[in-house]
Design a protein around this motif. Sequence first.
Motif, PDB file in Angstrom:
ATOM      1  N   VAL A  28      56.901 114.539  99.642  1.00 44.86           N
ATOM      2  CA  VAL A  28      56.574 115.550  98.850  1.00 44.86           C
ATOM      3  C   VAL A  28      57.097 116.068  97.792  1.00 44.86           C
ATOM      4  O   VAL A  28      56.804 116.082  96.574  1.00 44.86           O
ATOM      5  CB  VAL A  28      56.170 116.500  99.819  1.00 44.86           C
ATOM      6  N   PHE A  29      58.594 116.185  97.913  1.00 41.30           N
ATOM      7  CA  PHE A  29      59.552 116.336  96.693  1.00 41.30           C
ATOM      8  C   PHE A  29      59.593 115.612  95.686  1.00 41.30           C
ATOM      9  O   PHE A  29      59.694 115.901  94.693  1.00 41.30           O
ATOM     10  CB  PHE A  29      60.963 116.848  97.637  1.00 41.30           C
ATOM     11  N   VAL A  32      56.427 115.979  93.617  1.00 41.24           N
ATOM     12  CA  VAL A  32      56.614 117.100  92.919  1.00 41.24           C
ATOM     13  C   VAL A  32      57.688 117.154  91.837  1.00 41.24           C
ATOM     14  O   VAL A  32      57.050 117.432  90.675  1.00 41.24           O
ATOM     15  CB  VAL A  32      56.775 118.503  93.743  1.00 41.24           C
ATOM     16  N   SER A  33      58.668 116.445  91.976  1.00 44.45           N
ATOM     17  CA  SER A  33      59.515 116.344  90.847  1.00 44.45           C
ATOM     18  C   SER A  33      58.988 115.479  89.868  1.00 44.45           C
ATOM     19  O   SER A  33      59.296 115.300  88.818  1.00 44.45           O
ATOM     20  CB  SER A  33      60.905 115.558  91.578  1.00 44.45           C
ATOM     21  N   GLY A  35      55.787 115.159  89.079  1.00 42.85           N
ATOM     22  CA  GLY A  35      54.892 115.863  88.340  1.00 42.85           C
ATOM     23  C   GLY A  35      55.695 116.528  87.127  1.00 42.85           C
ATOM     24  O   GLY A  35      55.454 116.710  85.968  1.00 42.85           O
TER      25      GLY A  35
END
Length: 164
Positions: A28-29, A32-33, A35
């Motif tokens: 997930v990280f 998100v990174s 994005g």
Amino acid sequence: MNFLELTMYEVARLFLVPVLLIISGLFVFAFVSLGGFVVEVVQRRNVRRRAALCPLRQYLTRDDSHSGVSSESLQLKILQLLEPLRVTTRIAPMLGLVATMIPLAPALLALGDGDLAQVGENLVVAFAAVIIALIAASITFLILTVRRRWLLDALHTLEREGVV
């Protein structure tokens, strides 16, 4: 199995769920990174806004006196900014390997008993975990490499301007 082998097996199995949760969090990280990275790439296409995007300049503007701001302190800031990406890049593959190895023991035991359905279930978990971990590491490695170049280029620019 003797007591020591059985104990080690059970302790290793206890780590499967936490390792899978950590791998999921790293995945997930990474996205998100990714994005945030894509947004930054789009913003950097505008040459006039490029200087405003530099986190090092933002770090300098927070320090009103500019005293004690040196190239070394900005290099430390660069390391701090890149640390989560660096940790994810290095930890994800290791955890993927751990998540691969833990289910292999029950798979091998099931293979010995002729339970091919159990072998398949364990191998699915093992390979899915390592694939997700490697994808997370690959994404964060790409972002880390490009951001490091951007930040070092910004540091070089600040040094040329005499700000540092």
